[in-house]
Design a protein around this motif. Structure first.
Motif, PDB file in Angstrom:
ATOM      1  N   ALA A 136      69.221  15.648 -76.188  1.00 48.94           N
ATOM      2  CA  ALA A 136      70.544  16.267 -76.102  1.00 48.94           C
ATOM      3  C   ALA A 136      71.128  16.845 -77.553  1.00 48.94           C
ATOM      4  O   ALA A 136      71.630  17.806 -77.611  1.00 48.94           O
ATOM      5  CB  ALA A 136      71.464  15.340 -75.687  1.00 48.94           C
ATOM      6  N   GLY A 168      69.145  20.948 -71.309  1.00 48.85           N
ATOM      7  CA  GLY A 168      70.343  20.407 -71.588  1.00 48.85           C
ATOM      8  C   GLY A 168      70.945  19.830 -70.218  1.00 48.85           C
ATOM      9  O   GLY A 168      71.580  18.583 -70.090  1.00 48.85           O
ATOM     10  N   GLY A 199      74.445  16.730 -73.597  1.00 49.75           N
ATOM     11  CA  GLY A 199      73.595  17.670 -73.024  1.00 49.75           C
ATOM     12  C   GLY A 199      74.255  18.669 -72.261  1.00 49.75           C
ATOM     13  O   GLY A 199      73.998  19.756 -72.419  1.00 49.75           O
TER      14      GLY A 199
END
Length: 301
Positions: A136, A168, A199
């Motif tokens: 992330a 992500g 993320g």
């Protein structure tokens, strides 16, 4: 699986509703903030936001009950929903190939529904939780550096940023599975809890940059691959996701078919904008950004 399909319907429909509202709100006056305020006065935009929220809740419910590979493929199918709804509400002309792709997506999801087993019961290790958080952070850094990448062609940059956005969104899928203890102390100590907003936020940042700096089709293709393949492998290898006995081949085939169909519909990564009564289906010159749903000028390839 019903929750995953419901999430896809919500996300796909929300894209079109927000696009319709933004077409009314985009009078050319003021900046992005002014546009957003005008869009929020449109019931379609608010309804789209509501559908996004419902879709996210359904996504979480799906990730807690079925394998990640099935949820990822179903979410990619939101492109098929956008295509069908856009054909109805925005009068977008779908080619025979695109209608065929919608059917292919449905067939792939049907195979997945038949083959998918229950959610894997294997808990994520501490190493996996930190790996998800590290991913992330890496995606977020890529998002901040998106406009400063080495001089790549528009398509290459869109592919890199689209893949990053997909990673992500994939972080969000995996992190939901790793957050399994509601105790406050456990939540504070779990790295996956922090990976969730990082993320998701990084994915939106990257996708916005990708769509603004290159081909919508290429960026969306990268996003679909990033948010389906990686998380599916994590679910199978580390979290114990499995299929029904003897149907692994059907799950693999269904996953591949659904993703391939979604890739054929990648121009619907943003709802197309009608110009008068015509829609230039293959043009990347007038699209909506995913955050403000505003037409943005694409760089010619």
């Amino acid at each position: 699986m019903v929750c995953a399909l419901g999430a896809a319907v919500c996300f796909g429909t929300a894209t079109v509703l927000q696009a319709m509202a933004a077409r009314v709100a985009d009078t050319g006056r003021g900046g992005e903030a002014a546009l957003l305020l005008r869009a929020l006065r449109q019931w379609r935009y608010v309804a789209g936001l509501g559908l996004d929220g419902v879709g996210f809740l359904l996504q979480i419910a799906a990730l807690r009950s079925v394998p990640i590979y099935a949820v990822g493929a179903a979410l990619a199918a939101s492109l098929a929903v956008t295509a069908v709804v856009a054909a109805r509400l925005l009068r977008v002309q779908l080619s025979r190939v695109e209608w065929g792709a919608v059917g292919v997506v449905c067939a792939g999801l049907a195979m997945l529904g038949l083959a998918s087993g229950a959610e894997g019961q294997r808990g994520g290790s501490a190493a996996l939780e930190y790996a998800v958080l590290g991913t992330a952070v890496a995606v977020l850094l890529l998002g901040f550096a998106g406009g400063r990448l080495p001089r790549l062609s528009g398509r290459a940059r869109a592919l890199v940023l689209g893949l990053g956005a997909g990673f992500g969104f994939g972080v969000v899928e995996v992190a939901v599975r790793l957050v399994d203890d509601p105790n406050v102390g456990a939540l504070v100590a779990n790295p996956a809890v922090y990976a969730l907003p990082l993320g998701g936020g990084a994915a939106f940042l990257l996708l916005t940059s990708a769509l603004g700096r290159g081909s919508v089709t290429v960026a969306t293709a990268g996003m679909v691959l990033g948010e389906t393949v990686g998380p599916a492998l994590v679910g199978v290898v580390w979290l114990g996701d499995r299929t029904r006995p003897g149907l692994a081949w059907l799950a693999v085939l269904g996953f591949a078919v659904a993703v391939a169909g979604a890739l054929a519909l990648t121009r619907f990564g943003e709802a197309p904008v009608a110009s008068g009564d015509e829609v230039h289906a293959n043009s990347d010159s007038a699209r909506f950004s995913p955050i403000y749903q505003r037409p943005i000028s694409q760089r010619s390839e």
